[in-house]
Design a protein around this motif. Structure first.
Motif, PDB file in Angstrom:
ATOM      1  N   TYR A   1      62.290  56.416  -1.862  1.00 48.38           N
ATOM      2  CA  TYR A   1      61.386  55.225  -1.707  1.00 48.38           C
ATOM      3  C   TYR A   1      60.066  55.632  -1.032  1.00 48.38           C
ATOM      4  CZ  TYR A   1      59.496  50.500  -1.073  1.00 48.38           C
ATOM      5  OH  TYR A   1      58.606  49.516  -0.803  1.00 48.38           O
ATOM      6  N   ARG A   2      60.461  56.653   0.079  1.00 47.38           N
ATOM      7  CA  ARG A   2      59.248  57.073   0.592  1.00 47.38           C
ATOM      8  C   ARG A   2      58.323  57.745  -0.314  1.00 47.38           C
ATOM      9  NH1 ARG A   2      61.005  60.578   4.213  1.00 47.38           N
ATOM     10  NH2 ARG A   2      63.176  60.419   4.147  1.00 47.38           N
ATOM     11  N   ALA A   3      58.909  58.718  -1.015  1.00 46.76           N
ATOM     12  CA  ALA A   3      58.239  59.647  -2.077  1.00 46.76           C
ATOM     13  C   ALA A   3      57.366  58.596  -2.966  1.00 46.76           C
ATOM     14  CB  ALA A   3      59.214  60.542  -2.740  1.00 46.76           C
ATOM     15  N   LEU A   4      57.963  57.622  -3.214  1.00 45.66           N
ATOM     16  CA  LEU A   4      57.064  56.654  -4.326  1.00 45.66           C
ATOM     17  C   LEU A   4      55.995  55.936  -3.658  1.00 45.66           C
ATOM     18  CD1 LEU A   4      60.257  55.221  -6.187  1.00 45.66           C
ATOM     19  CD2 LEU A   4      58.731  56.726  -7.001  1.00 45.66           C
ATOM     20  N   LEU A   5      56.350  55.526  -2.261  1.00 47.69           N
ATOM     21  CA  LEU A   5      55.190  55.058  -1.666  1.00 47.69           C
ATOM     22  C   LEU A   5      54.063  55.959  -1.153  1.00 47.69           C
ATOM     23  CD1 LEU A   5      57.055  52.877   1.190  1.00 47.69           C
ATOM     24  CD2 LEU A   5      55.987  52.185  -0.905  1.00 47.69           C
ATOM     25  N   ARG A   6      54.440  57.296  -1.036  1.00 44.91           N
ATOM     26  CA  ARG A   6      53.537  58.552  -1.081  1.00 44.91           C
ATOM     27  C   ARG A   6      52.283  58.410  -2.343  1.00 44.91           C
ATOM     28  NH1 ARG A   6      49.507  60.885   0.618  1.00 44.91           N
ATOM     29  NH2 ARG A   6      49.006  63.125   0.226  1.00 44.91           N
ATOM     30  N   GLY A   7      53.251  58.225  -3.421  1.00 42.57           N
ATOM     31  CA  GLY A   7      52.373  58.067  -4.760  1.00 42.57           C
ATOM     32  C   GLY A   7      51.573  57.009  -4.783  1.00 42.57           C
ATOM     33  N   ARG A   8      52.166  55.785  -4.395  1.00 42.48           N
ATOM     34  CA  ARG A   8      51.453  54.532  -4.517  1.00 42.48           C
ATOM     35  C   ARG A   8      50.152  54.576  -3.651  1.00 42.48           C
ATOM     36  NH1 ARG A   8      53.914  49.279  -2.100  1.00 42.48           N
ATOM     37  NH2 ARG A   8      53.455  50.240  -0.220  1.00 42.48           N
ATOM     38  N   ASP A   9      50.386  55.214  -2.496  1.00 45.71           N
ATOM     39  CA  ASP A   9      49.208  55.247  -1.408  1.00 45.71           C
ATOM     40  C   ASP A   9      47.974  56.042  -1.976  1.00 45.71           C
ATOM     41  OD1 ASP A   9      50.822  53.544   0.325  1.00 45.71           O
ATOM     42  OD2 ASP A   9      51.511  55.176   1.738  1.00 45.71           O
ATOM     43  N   LEU A  10      48.599  57.184  -2.759  1.00 44.12           N
ATOM     44  CA  LEU A  10      47.470  58.074  -3.282  1.00 44.12           C
ATOM     45  C   LEU A  10      46.617  57.281  -4.400  1.00 44.12           C
ATOM     46  CD1 LEU A  10      49.003  61.432  -3.803  1.00 44.12           C
ATOM     47  CD2 LEU A  10      47.012  60.890  -2.436  1.00 44.12           C
TER      48      LEU A  10
END
Length: 283
Positions: free
Chosen positions: A203-212
């Protein structure tokens, strides 16, 4: 809770309800119910008069080296939870009831079954499409409820319903997560305490993508690289099957990001394969 093990038995119950003018909802599961499943059952009960929950660990969707024999099962627990959530009956057939001797007909959604999980689990989605088609024909629901965590499965079933003119409304519901973000899954029970803590990296990896994306990045490749980098930084991630930036309906890769986008990952925490995704609307 009424647990029915035969096709004839569940059909008889559904026909009786239809004669009374009742609407039918179906929640297909492989059992070992968690809050994600229960959210589907509760939603079904708000929209349908009579809710059927199937509990069937489908052998057709497991590969030779996968966890069919060890997949968690607890029918008594499932029956209690399903009843509390509003289900009227559990349909719990044996494999021989669904696939009797001589069974040789399968359903396949060609393109949507090829990428993402389909590239790593040959035959999995043919098994999914076949069992879901059978459940639709057996239960004849007005609506069927699926979670968005299994995003490829959801897209495939929606396509199958359109292509085959099946008379059922597919109702998708959002992913249900633990307080630390881990998507609920029956396979989470396989994780050791250390692996359970590490599993939040999906989930943290996906949030990193969403934040970008929120910061203005529109290059799907760069977003995917950032997601992959976050996964690779976690020592207990033993393998990454895929990181994908795709259209949530067609599952086609999106290089230039606009409109609806899905970020999806599949990775192993130790020996446990987990999947997750998030959906983003790009202005």
């Amino acid at each position: 809770m009424n647990v029915v093990e035969t096709i004839a038995g569940v059909r008889e119950l559904v026909r009786a309800e239809r004669r009374r003018g009742k609407s039918i909802g179906l929640v297909p599961t492989m059992g070992y119910l968690h809050e994600g499943h229960l959210s589907l059952i509760r939603r079904a009960r708000t929209e349908c008069d009579f809710v059927v929950v199937s509990v069937f660990v489908n052998p057709l969707q497991f590969g030779p080296q996968e966890d069919y024999n060890t997949y968690p099962r607890d029918l008594n627990r499932d029956a209690r939870l399903a009843a509390e959530a509003g289900a009227a009956v559990i349909f719990h057939p044996a494999p021989a009831e669904m696939y009797p001797e001589g069974f040789q007909t399968h359903v396949e959604v060609e393109r949507l079954s090829q990428g993402l999980c389909g590239a790593f689990r040959p035959g999995h989605f043919r098994g999914v499409a076949t069992v879901v088609t059978k459940l639709f024909n057996i239960v004849t629901p007005d609506r069927a409820y699926f979670g968005e965590k299994d995003a490829q499965q959801l897209a495939l079933i929606q396509r199958m319903v359109r292509d085959l003119n099946l008379d059922v409304e597919i109702v998708p519901l959002p992913i249900v997560r633990e307080s630390d973000g881990l998507a609920l899954s029956s396979r989470n029970t396989y994780l050791s305490p250390a692996e359970r803590r590490a599993a939040t990296v999906l989930y943290r990896a996906l949030l990193r993508g969403r934040d970008l994306i929120a910061a203005g990045e529109r290059d799907g490749r760069r977003v995917g690289e950032a997601v992959r980098g976050t996964l690779q930084a976690e020592p207990l991630v033993s393998r990454i099957d895929y990181v994908a930036v795709v259209d949530p309906e067609t599952l086609a890769e999106k290089a230039a990001l606009s409109g609806r986008v899905m970020l999806a990952v599949a990775a192993y925490i130790g020996k446990v394969r987990l999947i997750d995704n998030i959906r983003v609307v790009v202005d």
